[in-house]
Structures are given as C-alpha cells and as structure tokens.
Design an enzyme around this catalytic site. Structure first.
Site, PDB file in Angstrom:
ATOM      1  N   SER A   1       0.829  -1.215   0.000  1.00 57.84           N
ATOM      2  CA  SER A   1       0.000   0.000   0.000  1.00 57.84           C
ATOM      3  C   SER A   1       0.857   1.255   0.000  1.00 57.84           C
ATOM      4  O   SER A   1       0.378   2.336  -0.337  1.00 57.84           O
ATOM      5  CB  SER A   1      -0.908   0.008   1.230  1.00 57.84           C
ATOM      6  OG  SER A   1      -0.141  -0.229   2.399  1.00 57.84           O
ATOM      7  N   ARG A   2       2.118   1.120   0.407  1.00 66.27           N
ATOM      8  CA  ARG A   2       2.999   2.297   0.513  1.00 66.27           C
ATOM      9  C   ARG A   2       4.453   1.840   0.633  1.00 66.27           C
ATOM     10  O   ARG A   2       4.731   0.634   0.704  1.00 66.27           O
ATOM     11  CB  ARG A   2       2.606   3.162   1.722  1.00 66.27           C
ATOM     12  CG  ARG A   2       2.538   2.395   3.034  1.00 66.27           C
ATOM     13  CD  ARG A   2       1.762   3.186   4.092  1.00 66.27           C
ATOM     14  NE  ARG A   2       1.366   2.355   5.224  1.00 66.27           N
ATOM     15  CZ  ARG A   2       2.041   2.269   6.363  1.00 66.27           C
ATOM     16  NH1 ARG A   2       3.138   2.960   6.538  1.00 66.27           N
ATOM     17  NH2 ARG A   2       1.616   1.482   7.339  1.00 66.27           N
TER      18      ARG A   2
ATOM     19  N   TYR B   1      13.336  -6.406  16.465  1.00 70.00           N
ATOM     20  CA  TYR B   1      13.359  -6.279  14.993  1.00 70.00           C
ATOM     21  C   TYR B   1      14.590  -6.980  14.410  1.00 70.00           C
ATOM     22  O   TYR B   1      14.482  -7.684  13.393  1.00 70.00           O
ATOM     23  CB  TYR B   1      13.366  -4.788  14.660  1.00 70.00           C
ATOM     24  CG  TYR B   1      13.260  -4.406  13.206  1.00 70.00           C
ATOM     25  CD1 TYR B   1      12.087  -4.597  12.480  1.00 70.00           C
ATOM     26  CD2 TYR B   1      14.340  -3.806  12.558  1.00 70.00           C
ATOM     27  CE1 TYR B   1      11.989  -4.204  11.150  1.00 70.00           C
ATOM     28  CE2 TYR B   1      14.256  -3.400  11.236  1.00 70.00           C
ATOM     29  CZ  TYR B   1      13.074  -3.606  10.533  1.00 70.00           C
ATOM     30  OH  TYR B   1      12.987  -3.206   9.220  1.00 70.00           O
TER      31      TYR B   1
ATOM     32  N   ILE C   1      15.872   3.518   4.469  1.00 69.77           N
ATOM     33  CA  ILE C   1      15.177   3.896   3.230  1.00 69.77           C
ATOM     34  C   ILE C   1      14.101   4.924   3.571  1.00 69.77           C
ATOM     35  O   ILE C   1      13.404   4.787   4.596  1.00 69.77           O
ATOM     36  CB  ILE C   1      14.521   2.643   2.577  1.00 69.77           C
ATOM     37  CG1 ILE C   1      15.554   1.504   2.402  1.00 69.77           C
ATOM     38  CG2 ILE C   1      13.870   3.010   1.250  1.00 69.77           C
ATOM     39  CD1 ILE C   1      16.720   1.787   1.482  1.00 69.77           C
TER      40      ILE C   1
ATOM     41  N   VAL D   1      -0.659 -10.110   8.354  1.00 70.05           N
ATOM     42  CA  VAL D   1       0.258 -11.243   8.094  1.00 70.05           C
ATOM     43  C   VAL D   1       0.583 -12.026   9.371  1.00 70.05           C
ATOM     44  O   VAL D   1       1.052 -13.168   9.290  1.00 70.05           O
ATOM     45  CB  VAL D   1       1.572 -10.813   7.390  1.00 70.05           C
ATOM     46  CG1 VAL D   1       1.327 -10.292   5.993  1.00 70.05           C
ATOM     47  CG2 VAL D   1       2.374  -9.827   8.230  1.00 70.05           C
TER      48      VAL D   1
END
Ligand code: NDP
Length: 243
Positions: free
Chosen positions: A10-11, A154, A187, A62
């Site tokens: 979506s993005r 993470y 990013i 997910v």
C-alpha cells in the site's frame, strides 16, 4: 500471466516493488492490513503499467495465520497459483532492551518473521505442484544482518528471516524456485520517519544519504528476472555501504 503477491504494498518499499514488477510485466497482487484504498490504488496502477488484468488486492494481517491462509487460498482458488511472492510487510516497535515490553517483542516477531511462514506456507506447494520456476524474496534489514541498538526484537525477526529464506532456498532449489533475502539500510519511507537525529545517522552511512524505495525495488526486480535463475540462498544488501 505470472502473478506476484507483494505483501505490504500500500505504501513505501512494497509499493515501489509492486510498481517495478508491474513495469516488468508481472500481474501484481497488492496487499495491506489497514489501508485498503491505498492497496486498491497500487493494484490499479500496477494493472495500468503492466497491461495485465487488474488483480484484486488482498487485505489481511500477516501475523494472523488463519486470516492469511484463508485470503491466499481463496485468491488462488479463483485465480491460480502465484509465480512469486515478496514477503515485505513489516513493522518496528523500538525500545532499549531493558524497557522492551513483551507485546512489542511478540508483535514484531509475529509480523516480520511469522508473516513469512503464514504467507508462504499456502503458496509454496501449489508453486511446486504446478512446476512453476518461481521467485521468493524476503525483505530483511541491515538490522537483521548486523544487529541494531534499540531493535533487539526487529533484529531478531529480520535475522530469522535470513535463516528462513536460506533454508527454504535449499529445499526449493531442485524445483528451480529461488529464495533470497534483500536487506535494505535506511530507506526514505514512513517507517524511517520516526528516526531521531537523521543527520547523525546519515554520517554513519558511507553514501551520506538514505536510500529510495525504488533502489530496493530494482534489486528485487533483478531477482525476478530469468537471468537471476541461478541466484538463490543469498542476502543482498541495499544500504549505501552501511555494512
Ligand atoms: P512502511 O511502514 O512504509 O509500510 C509497511 C507496509 O506493511 C504497509 O503496506 C502496511 O500496510 C504493511 N503492514 C504493516 N503491518 C502489517 C501487518 N501486520 N499485516 C499486513 N501488512 C502489514 O514500511 P517500509 O516500506 O519502510 O518497509 C517495508 C519493509 O522493509 C518492512 O519489512 C521493513 O521492515 C523493511 N525495511 C525498511 C527499512 C526502512 O528504512 N524503511 C529498512 C530496512 C528494512 P498498511 O498500509 O495497511 O498499514
């Protein structure tokens, strides 16, 4: 028609990957968890770019195994198996380890790593039984390769993805399905918006800038090409020389 599911498209990075694969002629199935309208926009844009029939976007979490399996199986029953999957959807919940709460640990592991299993489990056997010489790419992170302060959860999830992708690559090699991980550095997306002291972070990057989503998408697109059929079980970094 080769269909490719790009989770979290979506993005951000996922959307850039979806548009880039569409430009290469793939029929992209977009996906999101909340932003249904944005996923629908990605789907429409992909169809326009690829010239392929528009694919209905999939909306599910997910980390929710039952939801993932039911959405993917329903899609495959209607439209056939996938040529490839980019397991891109992910979240962060950063905190220094002493104050890292259990739910932040669980949420990141269940989404970033659990999502790999939940999405690929229903997809892989149909690829194999239909003799599809397909492509699987997991979006890891520099954090999973070197470990990053404030991101124990993470880093664990993204390192886990590397192990999962490498092991699956070995299992699927004889079926001519490649499995690789792409590990972006920092990013420019909404995820990176929360970074404090951006100028300090840039100083640690040899290229002295953050990357663009399109620069990650270009590497994923390479892995989807015929020429990349012999590239499997690899981690490819896109990080401006960060490590
Ligand atoms: P964004 O936060 O910009 O986008 C995240 C995407 O994932 C959205 O499409 C979002 O859907 C979807 N998503 C989030 N949680 C879930 C969930 N539980 N179930 C299904 N979909 C979900 O992220 P980026 O584009 O920055 O990152 C994409 C991937 O790249 C992630 O795996 C991230 O860890 C990784 N990465 C990013 C880096 C960066 O600097 N940006 C660096 C290294 C790796 P919705 O719009 O509905 O919320």
């Amino acid at each position: 028609m080769d269909r490719v599911l790009v989770t979290g498209s979506s993005r951000g990075i996922g959307k850039a990957i979806a548009l880039r694969l569409a430009a290469d002629g793939f029929a992209v199935v977009a996906h999101a968890v909340k932003n249904e309208d944005a996923a629908a926009e990605t789907a429409a844009e992909c169809a326009r770019i690829s010239g392929q029939p528009e694919q209905k976007p999939l909306i599910f979490d997910v980390s929710d195994r039952a939801a993932a399996v039911s959405a993917i199986e329903a899609d495959m029953a209607a439209n056939g198996p996938f040529f490839g999957v980019v397991a891109n959807a992910g979240v962060t919940a950063d905190a220094p380890f002493p104050i890292l709460e259990g739910d932040a640990w669980d949420r990141v592991i269940d989404t970033d790593l659990g999502g790999f299993y939940n999405v690929l489990k229903p997809v892989v056997m149909p690829m194999v039984s239909n003799r599809i010489r397909g492509r699987i790419v997991a979006i890891s992170s520099v954090s999973g390769v070197v470990g990053n302060r404030g991101q124990v959860n993470y880093s664990a999830a993204k390192a886990g993805l590397v192990g999962a992708a490498k092991a699956l690559a070995v299992e699927l090699a004889r079926h001519r399905i490649t499995v690789n991980a792409v590990a972006p550095g920092v990013i420019e997306t909404e995820m990176a918006d929360s970074i404090e002291f951006k100028d300090e972070v840039k100083k640690a990057i040899p290229m002295r800038r953050f990357g663009r989503p399109e620069e990650v998408a270009a590497v994923v697109a390479f892995l989807f090409r015929d020429e990349a059929a012999y590239v499997t079980r690899q981690v490819i970094s896109v990080n401006g020389g960060l490590c």
